[in-house]
Design a protein around this motif. Structure first.
Motif, mmCIF file in Angstrom:
data_model
loop_
_atom_site.group_PDB
_atom_site.id
_atom_site.type_symbol
_atom_site.label_atom_id
_atom_site.label_comp_id
_atom_site.label_asym_id
_atom_site.label_seq_id
_atom_site.Cartn_x
_atom_site.Cartn_y
_atom_site.Cartn_z
ATOM 1 N N UNK A 185 0.906 -1.224 -0.006
ATOM 2 C CA UNK A 185 -0.021 0.064 0.007
ATOM 3 C C UNK A 185 0.973 1.348 0.019
ATOM 4 N N UNK A 186 1.903 1.191 0.932
ATOM 5 C CA UNK A 186 2.649 2.417 1.041
ATOM 6 C C UNK A 186 3.425 2.513 -0.579
ATOM 7 N N UNK A 187 3.990 1.678 -1.011
ATOM 8 C CA UNK A 187 4.760 1.561 -2.262
ATOM 9 C C UNK A 187 3.528 2.037 -3.601
ATOM 10 N N UNK A 188 2.316 1.709 -3.436
ATOM 11 C CA UNK A 188 1.459 2.303 -4.352
ATOM 12 C C UNK A 188 1.245 3.624 -4.039
ATOM 13 N N UNK A 189 0.944 4.185 -2.908
ATOM 14 C CA UNK A 189 0.907 5.501 -2.839
ATOM 15 C C UNK A 189 2.088 6.057 -3.134
#
Length: 287
Positions: A185-189
């Motif tokens: 999720x952090x990588x996507x953001x």
């Protein structure tokens, strides 16, 4: 390539890699490591008519091998056991015995039941069919008026001791799936924030998700083949293994299908976004 483009591409790659790990481990944690999920997945096997019939036949054979009947009553016992083979699945207490079998087996394999160090180091994965054997004993006693003592547990092997070690590792690491999910999720953001054209991020995420769905399907087939080759030497254990693998593949297949549908939707959204963005750019250039 600009720094923003590099960071965005790196974020997409990391998101896909971490998702590739998070989804299967989350499914394993929810449906195999956790007792309720395991009971829900395996419990359905006890309601399958074909499996019930095959299980009854194998369980009766196990019961016969676990007791030593005197010669004069063997013919009487044979009739009662034939009745159990054909009618066990219709007994009102059969569902409860099957659920207890599943719960006991899960606790034995995943450490919820305290076991001696010698037991855990020397045994493989086990299926405790004690509740099924006791069920047959009770109905046998009701039909023949003969009381027979049977062991409190009737464990049958599922594989080899090394397979238990693998299960212990899975039980230890599968609950950590949320770490990989949070990282994804952090990588996507990060990818979305750094991207100059967020629609392209969605396109690549969608394509990557579709590729992951295909990879998970192939991996599930491969894992099923490996586990299916494990031998137990017991009819009940073999039946349980075969039917559980089928149920597990079907259950994980639902997750894979959902992932493919979501990935397809993300891809389409990205394509539409790129088209709209391109038209806006053309209009701006023309004006």
């Amino acid at each position: 390539m600009t720094l923003r483009t590099f960071v965005s591409a790196l974020g997409v790659i990391l998101a896909l890699l971490l998702t590739a790990v998070a989804v299967p481990t989350a499914w394993v944690d929810q449906n195999i490591v956790k007792e309720e999920g395991f009971v829900r997945l395996a419990g359905a096997l006890g309601r399958d008519p074909e499996f019930q019939s095959r299980l009854a036949t194998a369980a009766v054979a196990t019961f016969e091998s676990s007791v030593d009947l005197p010669g004069p009553i063997q013919s009487l016992a044979a009739g009662a056991l034939r009745s159990a083979t054909s009618g066990m699945q219709s007994w009102s207490d059969y569902p409860q015995a099957w659920e207890e079998t599943v719960r006991n087996s899960h606790r034995l394999n995943f450490g919820a039941v305290n076991q001696s160090e010698e037991s855990t180091s020397s045994t493989a994965l086990v299926l405790d069919i004690g509740p099924m054997v006791r069920l047959i004993r009770d109905h046998f006693a009701e039909a023949t008026r003969i009381s027979i003592d049977v062991p409190a547990e009737s464990r049958v092997s599922l594989g080899e001791p090394s397979h238990r070690q693998l299960v212990e590792r899975v039980a230890a690491f599968a609950p950590l799936w949320w770490v990989a999910a949070l990282g994804a999720l952090i990588s996507l953001l990060l990818a979305l924030v750094a991207a100059r054209r967020r629609s392209l991020v969605l396109v690549f995420l969608g394509l990557g998700g579709l590729a992951l769905a295909a990879l998970w399907t192939a991996g599930a087939d491969l894992a099923g083949g490996v586990v299916g080759n494990l031998s137990s030497g017991n009819g009940v254990a073999e039946l349980f293994k075969e039917e559980f693998l089928t149920a597990a593949k079907a259950g994980f297949g639902e997750w894979t299908l959902t992932a493919a549908v979501v990935s397809g939707a993300v891809f389409v959204a990205g394509v539409i976004g790129s088209f709209v963005s391109g038209r806006r750019g053309s209009r701006s250039a023309g004006s």
